[in-house]
Design a protein around this motif. Structure first.
Motif, PDB file in Angstrom:
ATOM      1  N   ASN A  59      42.609  18.129  68.355  1.00 29.68           N
ATOM      2  CA  ASN A  59      41.685  17.078  67.942  1.00 29.68           C
ATOM      3  C   ASN A  59      40.241  17.585  68.010  1.00 29.68           C
ATOM      4  O   ASN A  59      39.680  17.761  69.091  1.00 29.68           O
ATOM      5  CB  ASN A  59      41.857  15.850  68.839  1.00 29.68           C
ATOM      6  CG  ASN A  59      40.998  14.688  68.379  1.00 29.68           C
ATOM      7  OD1 ASN A  59      40.063  14.860  67.594  1.00 29.68           O
ATOM      8  ND2 ASN A  59      41.300  13.498  68.868  1.00 29.68           N
ATOM      9  N   LYS A  73      35.937  30.739  67.462  1.00 23.55           N
ATOM     10  CA  LYS A  73      35.984  32.203  67.613  1.00 23.55           C
ATOM     11  C   LYS A  73      36.955  32.823  66.616  1.00 23.55           C
ATOM     12  O   LYS A  73      36.719  33.911  66.091  1.00 23.55           O
ATOM     13  CB  LYS A  73      36.377  32.575  69.052  1.00 23.55           C
ATOM     14  CG  LYS A  73      35.211  32.455  70.024  1.00 23.55           C
ATOM     15  CD  LYS A  73      35.578  32.980  71.394  1.00 23.55           C
ATOM     16  CE  LYS A  73      36.424  31.988  72.149  1.00 23.55           C
ATOM     17  NZ  LYS A  73      36.973  32.497  73.398  1.00 23.55           N
ATOM     18  N   ALA A 106      47.490  16.500  68.597  1.00 18.48           N
ATOM     19  CA  ALA A 106      47.540  17.432  69.741  1.00 18.48           C
ATOM     20  C   ALA A 106      46.301  18.317  69.663  1.00 18.48           C
ATOM     21  O   ALA A 106      45.649  18.617  70.664  1.00 18.48           O
ATOM     22  CB  ALA A 106      48.814  18.268  69.708  1.00 18.48           C
ATOM     23  N   SER A 114      45.439  31.089  74.729  1.00 15.38           N
ATOM     24  CA  SER A 114      44.768  30.000  75.445  1.00 15.38           C
ATOM     25  C   SER A 114      45.448  29.868  76.792  1.00 15.38           C
ATOM     26  O   SER A 114      46.677  29.820  76.861  1.00 15.38           O
ATOM     27  CB  SER A 114      44.932  28.670  74.708  1.00 15.38           C
ATOM     28  OG  SER A 114      44.052  28.608  73.626  1.00 15.38           O
ATOM     29  N   ASP A 125      33.642  19.160  67.942  1.00 18.01           N
ATOM     30  CA  ASP A 125      33.598  20.375  68.758  1.00 18.01           C
ATOM     31  C   ASP A 125      34.558  21.396  68.155  1.00 18.01           C
ATOM     32  O   ASP A 125      35.753  21.127  68.057  1.00 18.01           O
ATOM     33  CB  ASP A 125      34.029  19.989  70.184  1.00 18.01           C
ATOM     34  CG  ASP A 125      34.376  21.176  71.058  1.00 18.01           C
ATOM     35  OD1 ASP A 125      33.824  22.265  70.821  1.00 18.01           O
ATOM     36  OD2 ASP A 125      35.195  21.013  71.976  1.00 18.01           O
ATOM     37  N   GLU A 169      41.495  30.071  82.212  1.00 16.66           N
ATOM     38  CA  GLU A 169      40.231  30.538  81.635  1.00 16.66           C
ATOM     39  C   GLU A 169      39.028  29.737  82.123  1.00 16.66           C
ATOM     40  O   GLU A 169      37.992  30.315  82.437  1.00 16.66           O
ATOM     41  CB  GLU A 169      40.290  30.483  80.109  1.00 16.66           C
ATOM     42  CG  GLU A 169      40.970  31.710  79.506  1.00 16.66           C
ATOM     43  CD  GLU A 169      41.296  31.546  78.045  1.00 16.66           C
ATOM     44  OE1 GLU A 169      40.624  30.762  77.358  1.00 16.66           O
ATOM     45  OE2 GLU A 169      42.256  32.192  77.592  1.00 16.66           O
ATOM     46  N   ARG A 170      39.171  28.420  82.145  1.00 13.08           N
ATOM     47  CA  ARG A 170      38.052  27.568  82.586  1.00 13.08           C
ATOM     48  C   ARG A 170      38.646  26.321  83.223  1.00 13.08           C
ATOM     49  O   ARG A 170      39.453  25.631  82.602  1.00 13.08           O
ATOM     50  CB  ARG A 170      37.161  27.201  81.388  1.00 13.08           C
ATOM     51  CG  ARG A 170      35.720  26.981  81.745  1.00 13.08           C
ATOM     52  CD  ARG A 170      34.773  27.602  80.708  1.00 13.08           C
ATOM     53  NE  ARG A 170      34.907  27.032  79.392  1.00 13.08           N
ATOM     54  CZ  ARG A 170      34.328  25.886  79.011  1.00 13.08           C
ATOM     55  NH1 ARG A 170      33.597  25.189  79.875  1.00 13.08           N
ATOM     56  NH2 ARG A 170      34.465  25.440  77.800  1.00 13.08           N
ATOM     57  N   HIS A 214      40.303  23.190  80.949  1.00 11.81           N
ATOM     58  CA  HIS A 214      39.411  22.847  79.817  1.00 11.81           C
ATOM     59  C   HIS A 214      40.155  22.494  78.521  1.00 11.81           C
ATOM     60  O   HIS A 214      39.529  22.293  77.487  1.00 11.81           O
ATOM     61  CB  HIS A 214      38.429  23.999  79.573  1.00 11.81           C
ATOM     62  CG  HIS A 214      39.049  25.213  78.951  1.00 11.81           C
ATOM     63  ND1 HIS A 214      40.214  25.778  79.412  1.00 11.81           N
ATOM     64  CD2 HIS A 214      38.668  25.974  77.903  1.00 11.81           C
ATOM     65  CE1 HIS A 214      40.510  26.828  78.678  1.00 11.81           C
ATOM     66  NE2 HIS A 214      39.591  26.965  77.756  1.00 11.81           N
ATOM     67  N   THR A 239      45.612  26.701  71.267  1.00 12.71           N
ATOM     68  CA  THR A 239      45.197  25.498  71.999  1.00 12.71           C
ATOM     69  C   THR A 239      46.221  24.373  71.803  1.00 12.71           C
ATOM     70  O   THR A 239      46.653  23.731  72.769  1.00 12.71           O
ATOM     71  CB  THR A 239      43.803  25.024  71.500  1.00 12.71           C
ATOM     72  OG1 THR A 239      42.940  26.156  71.430  1.00 12.71           O
ATOM     73  CG2 THR A 239      43.206  23.982  72.407  1.00 12.71           C
ATOM     74  N   PHE A 247      42.490  19.696  76.681  1.00 12.99           N
ATOM     75  CA  PHE A 247      42.727  18.263  76.902  1.00 12.99           C
ATOM     76  C   PHE A 247      43.847  17.684  76.056  1.00 12.99           C
ATOM     77  O   PHE A 247      44.046  18.068  74.911  1.00 12.99           O
ATOM     78  CB  PHE A 247      41.427  17.478  76.629  1.00 12.99           C
ATOM     79  CG  PHE A 247      40.452  17.572  77.770  1.00 12.99           C
ATOM     80  CD1 PHE A 247      39.649  18.695  77.914  1.00 12.99           C
ATOM     81  CD2 PHE A 247      40.363  16.562  78.717  1.00 12.99           C
ATOM     82  CE1 PHE A 247      38.764  18.798  78.983  1.00 12.99           C
ATOM     83  CE2 PHE A 247      39.478  16.655  79.780  1.00 12.99           C
ATOM     84  CZ  PHE A 247      38.685  17.771  79.920  1.00 12.99           C
ATOM     85  N   ASP A 259      43.940  30.725  66.607  1.00 12.66           N
ATOM     86  CA  ASP A 259      43.100  30.095  67.629  1.00 12.66           C
ATOM     87  C   ASP A 259      43.445  28.606  67.748  1.00 12.66           C
ATOM     88  O   ASP A 259      43.664  28.085  68.861  1.00 12.66           O
ATOM     89  CB  ASP A 259      41.617  30.272  67.265  1.00 12.66           C
ATOM     90  CG  ASP A 259      40.704  30.133  68.471  1.00 12.66           C
ATOM     91  OD1 ASP A 259      41.199  29.844  69.581  1.00 12.66           O
ATOM     92  OD2 ASP A 259      39.480  30.304  68.314  1.00 12.66           O
ATOM     93  N   ALA A 308      37.777  25.135  70.024  1.00 13.06           N
ATOM     94  CA  ALA A 308      39.143  25.654  70.074  1.00 13.06           C
ATOM     95  C   ALA A 308      39.480  26.511  68.862  1.00 13.06           C
ATOM     96  O   ALA A 308      40.583  27.052  68.769  1.00 13.06           O
ATOM     97  CB  ALA A 308      40.120  24.485  70.158  1.00 13.06           C
TER      98      ALA A 308
HETATM   99  P1  ADP Z   1      38.918  29.449  74.794  1.00 14.00           P
HETATM  100  O1  ADP Z   1      37.836  28.989  73.869  1.00 14.00           O
HETATM  101  O2  ADP Z   1      38.621  29.304  76.237  1.00 14.00           O
HETATM  102  O3  ADP Z   1      39.456  30.777  74.437  1.00 14.00           O
HETATM  103  P2  ADP Z   1      40.657  27.571  73.437  1.00 14.00           P
HETATM  104  O4  ADP Z   1      40.653  28.272  72.130  1.00 14.00           O
HETATM  105  O5  ADP Z   1      41.981  27.069  73.873  1.00 14.00           O
HETATM  106  O6  ADP Z   1      40.116  28.445  74.621  1.00 14.00           O
HETATM  107  O7  ADP Z   1      39.654  26.352  73.289  1.00 14.00           O
HETATM  108  C1  ADP Z   1      39.370  25.493  74.337  1.00 14.00           C
HETATM  109  C2  ADP Z   1      38.227  24.588  73.927  1.00 14.00           C
HETATM  110  O8  ADP Z   1      38.637  23.715  72.877  1.00 14.00           O
HETATM  111  C3  ADP Z   1      37.768  23.679  75.024  1.00 14.00           C
HETATM  112  O9  ADP Z   1      36.753  24.267  75.802  1.00 14.00           O
HETATM  113  C4  ADP Z   1      37.266  22.453  74.276  1.00 14.00           C
HETATM  114  O10 ADP Z   1      35.948  22.663  73.820  1.00 14.00           O
HETATM  115  C5  ADP Z   1      38.184  22.381  73.087  1.00 14.00           C
HETATM  116  N1  ADP Z   1      39.397  21.557  73.275  1.00 14.00           N
HETATM  117  C6  ADP Z   1      40.025  21.201  74.416  1.00 14.00           C
HETATM  118  N2  ADP Z   1      41.132  20.488  74.177  1.00 14.00           N
HETATM  119  C7  ADP Z   1      41.236  20.394  72.824  1.00 14.00           C
HETATM  120  C8  ADP Z   1      42.176  19.786  71.938  1.00 14.00           C
HETATM  121  N3  ADP Z   1      43.259  19.121  72.388  1.00 14.00           N
HETATM  122  N4  ADP Z   1      41.957  19.905  70.600  1.00 14.00           N
HETATM  123  C9  ADP Z   1      40.878  20.555  70.129  1.00 14.00           C
HETATM  124  N5  ADP Z   1      39.957  21.141  70.903  1.00 14.00           N
HETATM  125  C10 ADP Z   1      40.131  21.076  72.238  1.00 14.00           C
END
Ligand code: ADP
Ligand code: MG
Length: 352
Positions: free
Chosen positions: A119, A183, A117, A248, A177, A252-253, A264, A296, A266, A292, A180
């Motif tokens: 990733n 920060k 969930a 989250s 990436d 937001e986006r 944003h 997500t 997934f 954090d 998520a």
């Molecule tokens: P924000 O950064 O807007 O506060 P989040 O902490 O929820 O929000 O992070 C969202 C970001 O995480 C997305 O922009 C993307 O880069 C990444 N992301 C999206 N879906 C997933 C997922 N299922 N698992 C891990 N990272 C994700």
């Protein structure tokens, strides 16, 4: 004649006052300093209390800027950028400092625990939908299927060289990436640094991620607002000390096409933006990185699975689920510290 008892009490009082004076002369005065800056594609602010809060805040700004240069997907010098853009044979590797390896390792452990969930290798999918370039589009099912083949987080491995570094290896074509979780990771490092700088209490807002050190200087808890997906006035407030409050939300986006909203966050099984009945998920925990990651992840899981996950891990965090139909679901541990000020439709309290 003045009674001896009165004289004795007066003398004690004078000694007490004298001692107080001496004390304040020796103890450096605690002052307050606030700062705001931009980093990690968002607006950040912090307020610290201590003997030299201005210096501490400057150090936090530098620390976060440095973390960004290490984990950004867009800054060319970052370890994540280097790893993502290597193209060599079957596998590709990059050596990172132990701290960055620990972040990657933590993200992989959350991925395993949540059956994907969460990733950290979803970048090819996020890129395909245009969230990395702001050239948003709805890709075809064939494109999604193809991109999903590069998102198996089990194909990432870490080999620690010594206490200072590790080699991160993954299959060619994969991309990572930390969006998520980054920060929250930065927030935890910042709290650690503030402690080292003898800051006694602080509150930071790192683009909607609130992290606190201690309580307010007067000993009362910090009051943190819970963002309202439908307006400016917060849904309510939560009274905490020494905790992270991280949300989250789909609001937001996102982009819209043919009247449909694509957010944003997934679903790594379908490769499509999450489309469930949640408006936002707020996690309250000691670690910002954990909060954090979970904000997500539980958003991806949806209400029922999020509740199951909470029941298995209720010692580690508390949560607030804001549903699209304006109902509020929150966990038992928040009962005494959450004040709801928005007219929600109904509330449900989740027991451990
Ligand atoms: P924000 O950064 O807007 O506060 P989040 O902490 O929820 O929000 O992070 C969202 C970001 O995480 C997305 O922009 C993307 O880069 C990444 N992301 C999206 N879906 C997933 C997922 N299922 N698992 C891990 N990272 C994700
Ligand atoms: Mg998150």
């Amino acid at each position: 004649m003045i009674p001896t008892r009165f004289l004795f009490i007066s003398l004690c009082f004078l000694i007490f006052i004298a001692c107080q004076k001496d004390d304040s002369a020796n103890t450096p005065k605690s002052t307050e300093s606030a700062k705001s800056f931009e980093a990690m594609n968002t607006f950040m602010s912090l307020k610290s209390f201590g003997t030299d809060p201005e210096k501490a805040n400057d150090a936090v700004e530098a620390l976060i800027a440095n973390i960004e240069t290490q984990i950004s997907t867009t800054k060319e010098g970052s370890y994540i950028y280097k790893l993502n853009h290597l193209n060599e044979g079957e596998e590709k590797s990059v050596e990172t400092p132990a701290q960055i390896a620990n972040l990657i390792s933590f993200s992989l452990s959350i991925a395993k625990e949540t059956d994907g969930a969460f990733n950290p290798t979803l970048f090819p999918i996020i890129h395909l939908w245009g969230f990395t370039t702001e050239k948003y589009r709805v890709p075809s099912d064939t494109e999604i299927k193809e991109a999903l083949t590069a998102t198996d987080f089990n194909k990432v491995s870490l080999s620690y060289q010594n206490n200072n570094s590790a080699i991160v290896t993954m299959k060619n074509g994969m991309m990572m990436d930390m969006g998520a979780i980054g920060k929250g990771f930065a927030g935890d490092q910042a709290i650690q640094l503030l402690k080292e700088k003898e800051i006694t209490s602080a509150i930071m807002d790192l683009g909607g991620n609130v992290q606190t050190l201690g309580c307010k200087p007067d000993g009362n808890p910090w009051k943190v607002g819970i963002t309202n997906p439908w307006g400016d006035a917060p849904i309510g407030g939560i009274a905490i000390c020494n905790k992270a409050v991280i949300t989250s939300g789909g609001y937001e986006r996102y982009f819209e096409e043919n009247g449909k909203r694509y957010i944003h966050i997934f679903d790594s099984k379908t490769g499509k933006p999450v489309d469930n009945d949640l408006a936002s998920v707020t996690i309250i925990a000691e670690s910002g990185m954990y909060a954090d990651a979970l904000s997500t992840t539980l958003f991806v899981m949806g209400k029922e699975k999020a509740i199951d996950f909470y029941k298995k891990n209720h010692e580690k965090f508390q949560m607030i689920l804001v549903m699209n139909d304006k109902t509020l679901v929150y966990t038992e541990g928040l009962q005494d510290i959450l004040t709801i000020t928005y007219p929600v439709k109904k509330k449900a309290i989740i027991k451990n």
